[in-house]
Design an enzyme around this catalytic site. Structure first.
Site, short mmCIF file in Angstrom:
data_model
loop_
_atom_site.label_atom_id
_atom_site.label_comp_id
_atom_site.label_asym_id
_atom_site.label_seq_id
_atom_site.Cartn_x
_atom_site.Cartn_y
_atom_site.Cartn_z
N ASP A 176 13.00 10.60 1.67
CA ASP A 176 12.37 11.74 1.01
C ASP A 176 13.38 12.29 0.01
O ASP A 176 14.42 12.83 0.42
CB ASP A 176 11.99 12.78 2.08
CG ASP A 176 11.49 14.08 1.46
OD1 ASP A 176 11.47 14.21 0.23
OD2 ASP A 176 11.11 14.98 2.24
N GLY A 233 7.64 0.37 -11.84
CA GLY A 233 7.42 0.14 -13.28
C GLY A 233 8.55 0.73 -14.10
O GLY A 233 9.15 0.05 -14.94
N LYS A 234 8.87 2.00 -13.82
CA LYS A 234 9.90 2.66 -14.64
C LYS A 234 11.31 2.25 -14.20
O LYS A 234 12.23 2.25 -15.00
CB LYS A 234 9.71 4.17 -14.59
CG LYS A 234 8.35 4.52 -15.16
CD LYS A 234 7.94 5.95 -14.99
CE LYS A 234 6.47 6.12 -15.28
NZ LYS A 234 5.57 5.75 -14.16
N PRO A 242 5.69 1.81 -7.58
CA PRO A 242 6.05 0.40 -7.35
C PRO A 242 7.13 -0.15 -8.28
O PRO A 242 7.39 -1.35 -8.28
CB PRO A 242 4.71 -0.33 -7.60
CG PRO A 242 4.01 0.53 -8.60
CD PRO A 242 4.40 1.95 -8.29
N CYS A 292 1.46 11.77 -14.19
CA CYS A 292 0.27 11.23 -14.86
C CYS A 292 -0.89 12.17 -14.58
O CYS A 292 -2.00 11.73 -14.30
CB CYS A 292 0.00 9.79 -14.45
SG CYS A 292 -0.20 9.54 -12.68
N ASP A 309 9.44 11.07 -11.48
CA ASP A 309 8.07 10.67 -11.82
C ASP A 309 7.24 11.11 -10.61
O ASP A 309 6.94 10.33 -9.72
CB ASP A 309 8.02 9.15 -12.02
CG ASP A 309 6.67 8.66 -12.50
OD1 ASP A 309 5.90 9.48 -13.04
OD2 ASP A 309 6.38 7.47 -12.32
C1 LIG Z 1 3.74 8.41 -9.61
S1 LIG Z 1 4.27 7.41 -8.31
C2 LIG Z 1 5.70 6.68 -9.00
C3 LIG Z 1 5.45 5.53 -9.95
C4 LIG Z 1 6.72 4.81 -10.32
N1 LIG Z 1 7.72 5.69 -10.87
C5 LIG Z 1 6.49 3.67 -11.29
O1 LIG Z 1 6.73 3.80 -12.48
O2 LIG Z 1 6.05 2.60 -10.84
C6 LIG Z 1 4.96 8.56 -7.22
C7 LIG Z 1 5.75 7.96 -6.07
O3 LIG Z 1 6.40 9.03 -5.40
C8 LIG Z 1 6.56 8.68 -4.06
N2 LIG Z 1 6.88 9.92 -3.34
C9 LIG Z 1 6.06 10.91 -2.93
N3 LIG Z 1 6.76 11.89 -2.33
C10 LIG Z 1 8.07 11.52 -2.38
C11 LIG Z 1 9.28 12.10 -1.91
N4 LIG Z 1 9.27 13.27 -1.29
N5 LIG Z 1 10.43 11.43 -2.12
C12 LIG Z 1 10.43 10.21 -2.74
N6 LIG Z 1 9.31 9.61 -3.18
C13 LIG Z 1 8.15 10.26 -3.02
C14 LIG Z 1 5.23 8.02 -3.72
O4 LIG Z 1 5.37 7.19 -2.58
C15 LIG Z 1 4.93 7.24 -5.00
O5 LIG Z 1 5.37 5.93 -4.88
#
Ligand SMILES: C[S@@+](CC[C@H](N)C(=O)[O-])C[C@H]1O[C@@H](n2cnc3c(N)ncnc32)[C@H](O)[C@@H]1O
Length: 427
Positions: A296, A253-254, A251, A368, A315
Site C-alpha cells: 500500500d 503501462g506507465k 498493469p 483517468c 497514477d
Molecule cells: C489507474 S491504475 C494504474 C495504472 C498504471 N499506472 C498503468 O499505467 O498501467 C491504479 C492502480 O492503483 C493500484 N492501487 C490502488 N490503491 C493503491 C495503494 N493504496 N497503493 C498502491 N497501489 C494502489 C490499483 O491496484 C491499480 O493497479
C-alpha cells in the site's frame, strides 16, 4: 458447448446483476472459444454493456408483463437480441432466430413466443421507439448528475464520446528507434497510422489490429497505450540517474514508458500482487527492469527505505470516468459512494507520498477521471494544506477550465479523458 449469444447473455447478467467486471468475465469465456468466434462475442458483450441503460428502457416498453426476478437471464437474452437488431450488421432473421434459440438452450421453452414476439415488435416499431429513447447516450443517474453539474456545456458531448469506441493508439519505444522510423515500417507492411498530436511517441492506427501483427511488438518496439496515458511519463520528464517512484503501477503501462524514457532507478509499487505480475510480464517483453513491490503506497513505513525520490508518479485509483468508452462496464459497476471513498484514498496517497519526495523534486498526480472531486478539487485542497507545494504550469491546454491542473475530456477518434497536476516541492 453454449452458443455465443447464450454466453453473451450470461456475461451481461454477471456484470449487471452480480457486479463482475468485463476484464474478469470475458477472457475466461474467450479462452473456451475458437479465435474466429472472439470478435462476435466481444461485439455482443461490449455493445450490450455500453447500451445497457437504453436496452433496459426498450425492454420495459416492449414487454407488457414484466419478467419475474428469477428470469433475469431472459431479460439479458432480450437485451442481446435488441442490441443486434439496433446496432449490428447481422442479418435480422438470423439475429431473431438465433436469439430465440437461446431461450430453448436456457431451458425456457415457454418463453420462445415472448422473445420472438418482443424482437419482432422492436423490428416493426423501432423507428418511433428509438426517436423517443431518453437514455441512449446516458450514464447512470448519479453520474449524469455529477457530469451535468461539473460540465453543463460539455455534458452531451461527453456522453456521446463515451459511447464511441476509442481508437487503438500505440507508444513507440524510443530505445528501439524513432516514431517516424516505426511509422515508415508500419506503412510498408500495410498499416495505416498517424502520429499523435500531443504525445511525442504516440501513433494512432486507422483501424485496430492484432498486437502480434504489429512490427516489432514481441520485441518491445511498441506498446498499446492511449495518448492521454502517454502524457504522464512525458510530463514527469525523468532524466538519466534519477530515483523515481511509480506509486500505483499495475498493469505497468506507465512503468514501461518511464523506463523507455531514461536510465532511471525505478521503484514500481502496487497494492495488488496479482496485478503486479502483469507489470513483470510487460517489463519482460520490453526487456527493462524495476524494483517491483506489492504494498500500500500510502503506508509508507511498510515499503520505503528512507531514500527520497527525485520524481514520483501517482497514477491514482479513480472512478475511470474518462475511459468509459474502453471500459463500458464502469457505468454499471461504479456507485456514487465510490467517489467519496476514492477521494480519501487519493488524498492519503498524495499526503503520504509527499513525504518521500526530495526537496526540489516533482510529483505528477494523474487520474483517468473527469470528475472534479478526484482531480482539481483534490489538488486545490492539497495545495492549501502544503505550504511547500507549488503547482507547475503544464505545456498543455485543458478541454475545460479548471482552478488547478489540466483536465482532458474523452475525444472521439482521439485521447481518453484524463487529469494531470504537476507539483514541485520547495527546497
Ligand atoms: C489507474 S491504475 C494504474 C495504472 C498504471 N499506472 C498503468 O499505467 O498501467 C491504479 C492502480 O492503483 C493500484 N492501487 C490502488 N490503491 C493503491 C495503494 N493504496 N497503493 C498502491 N497501489 C494502489 C490499483 O491496484 C491499480 O493497479
Amino acid at each position: 458447448m453454449k452458443s455465443i449469444r447464450y454466453i453473451a447473455a450470461d456475461i451481461l447478467l454477471n456484470v449487471v446483476d452480480n457486479g463482475r467486471s468485463l476484464s474478469h468475465e470475458l477472457p475466461a469465456a474467450l479462452a473456451e472459444l475458437d479465435p474466429e468466434q472472439h470478435a462476435f462475442l466481444q461485439q455482443l458483450v461490449y455493445g450490450s454493456v455500453r447500451y445497457y441503460f437504453a436496452l433496459d428502457e426498450l425492454i420495459n416498453q416492449l414487454v407488457e408483463d414484466p419478467l419475474r426476478d428469477k428470469e433475469r437471464l431472459l431479460h439479458m437474452v432480450l437485451a442481446i437480441g435488441i442490441y443486434q437488431l439496433w446496432q449490428l450488421q447481422v442479418a435480422e432473421y438470423a439475429a431473431i432466430n438465433e436469439t430465440v434459440a437461446v431461450t430453448v438452450e436456457a431451458d425456457r421453452q415457454w418463453a420462445t413466443g415472448l422473445v420472438n414476439g418482443t424482437l419482432r415488435r422492436f423490428q416493426r416499431e423501432r423507428g418511433a421507439m428509438l426517436a423517443d429513447l431518453r437514455r441512449a447516450e446516458a450514464m447512470p443517474g448519479w453520474l449524469n448528475k455529477r457530469l451535468r453539474q461539473a460540465w453543463p456545456e460539455q455534458y452531451h458531448q461527453i456522453c456521446a464520446d463515451s459511447n464511441q469506441l476509442g481508437p487503438m493508439t500505440l507508444r513507440v519505444n524510443q530505445r528501439h528507434g524513432t516514431r517516424d522510423a516505426w511509422l515508415a515500417q508500419a506503412n510498408e507492411q500495410g498499416f495505416e497510422a498517424h502520429a499523435c498530436a500531443h504525445s511525442e511517441v504516440g501513433v494512432t492506427l486507422a483501424a485496430p489490429a492484432p498486437v502480434l501483427a504489429l512490427p516489432g511488438f514481441s520485441a518491445g518496439a511498441v506498446s498499446v497505450q492511449d495518448e492521454a496515458a502517454q502524457l504522464c511519463a512525458q510530463l514527469l520528464n525523468v532524466t538519466d540517474g534519477e530515483r523515481v517512484l511509480d506509486a500505483c503501477a499495475a498493469p505497468g503501462g506507465k512503468t514501461g514508458h518511464l523506463l523507455e524514457s531514461a536510465s532511471i532507478q525505478l521503484t514500481a509499487l502496487d497494492v495488488d500482487p496479482k496485478r503486479l505480475d502483469r507489470v513483470a510480464e510487460n517489463l519482460e517483453r520490453l526487456q527493462l527492469s524495476a524494483q517491483l513491490t506489492a504494498a500500500d503506497a500510502g503506508d509508507v513505513s511498510s515499503w520505503w527505505d528512507g531514500e527520497p525520490f527525485d520524481a514520483i508518479l501517482v497514477d491514482a485509483p479513480c472512478s475511470g470516468t474518462g475511459v468509459i468508452r474502453r471500459h463500458p462496464d464502469i457505468k454499471l459497476l461504479r456507485k456514487n459512494t465510490d467517489i467519496k471513498a476514492l477521494g480519501l484514498v487519493q488524498k492519503n496517497l498524495l499526503t503520504q507520498l509527499w513525504g518521500t519526495l526530495k526537496p526540489g523534486g516533482r510529483l505528477l498526480y494523474a487520474t483517468c477521471s473527469i470528475l472534479p472531486d478526484e482531480n482539481s478539487q483534490q489538488i486545490s485542497a492539497f495545495l492549501a494544506a502544503h505550504a511547500d507545494a507549488a503547482l507547475v504550469e503544464l505545456p498543455l491546454t485543458g478541454d475545460v477550465p479548471t482552478p488547478t491542473g489540466v483536465q482532458w475530456l474523452p475525444q472521439a477518434g482521439g485521447h481518453d479523458g484524463f487529469f494531470y497536476a504537476l507539483l514541485h516541492k520547495a527546497r
